[in-house]
Write a protein that holds these residues in place. Structure first.
Motif, PDB file in Angstrom:
ATOM      1  N   LEU A  36      -8.197  31.620  24.548  1.00 36.35           N
ATOM      2  CA  LEU A  36      -9.424  31.061  23.975  1.00 36.35           C
ATOM      3  C   LEU A  36      -9.121  30.284  22.708  1.00 36.35           C
ATOM      4  CD1 LEU A  36     -11.902  34.027  24.438  1.00 36.35           C
ATOM      5  CD2 LEU A  36     -11.726  31.957  25.794  1.00 36.35           C
ATOM      6  N   PRO A  37      -9.741  29.113  22.541  1.00 32.38           N
ATOM      7  CA  PRO A  37      -9.478  28.297  21.342  1.00 32.38           C
ATOM      8  C   PRO A  37     -10.169  28.891  20.119  1.00 32.38           C
ATOM      9  CG  PRO A  37     -11.167  27.257  22.665  1.00 32.38           C
ATOM     10  CD  PRO A  37     -10.665  28.464  23.452  1.00 32.38           C
ATOM     11  N   GLU A  38      -9.644  28.543  18.949  1.00 30.02           N
ATOM     12  CA  GLU A  38     -10.235  28.991  17.700  1.00 30.02           C
ATOM     13  C   GLU A  38     -11.444  28.114  17.395  1.00 30.02           C
ATOM     14  OE1 GLU A  38      -8.879  29.335  13.057  1.00 30.02           O
ATOM     15  OE2 GLU A  38      -7.370  29.353  14.628  1.00 30.02           O
ATOM     16  N   LYS A  39     -12.547  28.733  16.985  1.00 37.46           N
ATOM     17  CA  LYS A  39     -13.754  27.974  16.653  1.00 37.46           C
ATOM     18  C   LYS A  39     -13.577  27.307  15.303  1.00 37.46           C
ATOM     19  CE  LYS A  39     -16.969  30.899  19.148  1.00 37.46           C
ATOM     20  NZ  LYS A  39     -18.144  31.769  19.027  1.00 37.46           N
ATOM     21  N   GLU A  40     -14.147  26.119  15.167  1.00 42.87           N
ATOM     22  CA  GLU A  40     -14.082  25.403  13.913  1.00 42.87           C
ATOM     23  C   GLU A  40     -15.428  25.475  13.210  1.00 42.87           C
ATOM     24  OE1 GLU A  40     -12.698  21.481  14.593  1.00 42.87           O
ATOM     25  OE2 GLU A  40     -10.680  22.141  15.126  1.00 42.87           O
ATOM     26  N   VAL A  41     -15.400  25.669  11.899  1.00 43.33           N
ATOM     27  CA  VAL A  41     -16.605  25.782  11.091  1.00 43.33           C
ATOM     28  C   VAL A  41     -16.799  24.465  10.350  1.00 43.33           C
ATOM     29  CG1 VAL A  41     -17.698  27.046   9.205  1.00 43.33           C
ATOM     30  CG2 VAL A  41     -16.190  28.247  10.795  1.00 43.33           C
ATOM     31  N   THR A  48     -14.095  19.410   9.374  1.00 39.64           N
ATOM     32  CA  THR A  48     -14.105  20.707  10.038  1.00 39.64           C
ATOM     33  C   THR A  48     -12.964  21.553   9.507  1.00 39.64           C
ATOM     34  OG1 THR A  48     -12.776  19.843  11.832  1.00 39.64           O
ATOM     35  CG2 THR A  48     -15.149  19.852  12.161  1.00 39.64           C
ATOM     36  N   SER A  50     -10.979  25.572   9.889  1.00 36.68           N
ATOM     37  CA  SER A  50     -10.826  26.760  10.713  1.00 36.68           C
ATOM     38  C   SER A  50     -11.515  27.919   9.996  1.00 36.68           C
ATOM     39  CB  SER A  50      -9.348  27.072  10.939  1.00 36.68           C
ATOM     40  OG  SER A  50      -8.752  27.463   9.725  1.00 36.68           O
ATOM     41  N   PRO A  51     -11.887  28.999  10.700  1.00 41.34           N
ATOM     42  CA  PRO A  51     -12.560  30.128  10.056  1.00 41.34           C
ATOM     43  C   PRO A  51     -11.726  30.744   8.930  1.00 41.34           C
ATOM     44  CG  PRO A  51     -12.773  30.306  12.422  1.00 41.34           C
ATOM     45  CD  PRO A  51     -11.843  29.161  12.143  1.00 41.34           C
ATOM     46  N   HIS A  54     -12.116  28.569   5.890  1.00 50.22           N
ATOM     47  CA  HIS A  54     -13.476  28.704   5.384  1.00 50.22           C
ATOM     48  C   HIS A  54     -13.625  29.998   4.591  1.00 50.22           C
ATOM     49  CE1 HIS A  54     -17.757  27.989   5.215  1.00 50.22           C
ATOM     50  NE2 HIS A  54     -17.985  29.196   5.702  1.00 50.22           N
TER      51      HIS A  54
END
Length: 73
Positions: A36-41, A48, A50-51, A54
């Motif tokens: 699963l890809p890492e979600k971007e904030v 953008t 990365s968590p 952030h």
């Protein structure tokens, strides 16, 4: 000389299935972390992040505020 092997009891059967189920669950979790890809904030400035980035940026500001509180006491 005859070797006899007793049949598994109900507890042993349930235990072996539970161990296989736990191993399968761990395998699925490890695959999910890798696939699963890492979600971007979205950042405040439009870029953008990365968590992890952030979270680090939020911690820096809160730490600075604590130092100022101690300074004025």
């Amino acid at each position: 000389m005859t070797i006899t092997i007793d049949e598994d009891t109900l507890f042993e059967t349930v235990l072996s299935y539970a161990l296989y189920g736990g191993a399968l669950f761990q395998f699925i979790c490890i695959l999910a972390v890798m696939i699963l890809p890492e979600k971007e904030v979205p950042a405040e400035n439009g870029k953008t992040e990365s968590p992890a980035t952030h979270q680090k940026s939020q911690n820096v500001g809160s730490h600075k505020g604590r130092k100022e509180k101690k300074k004025y006491r």
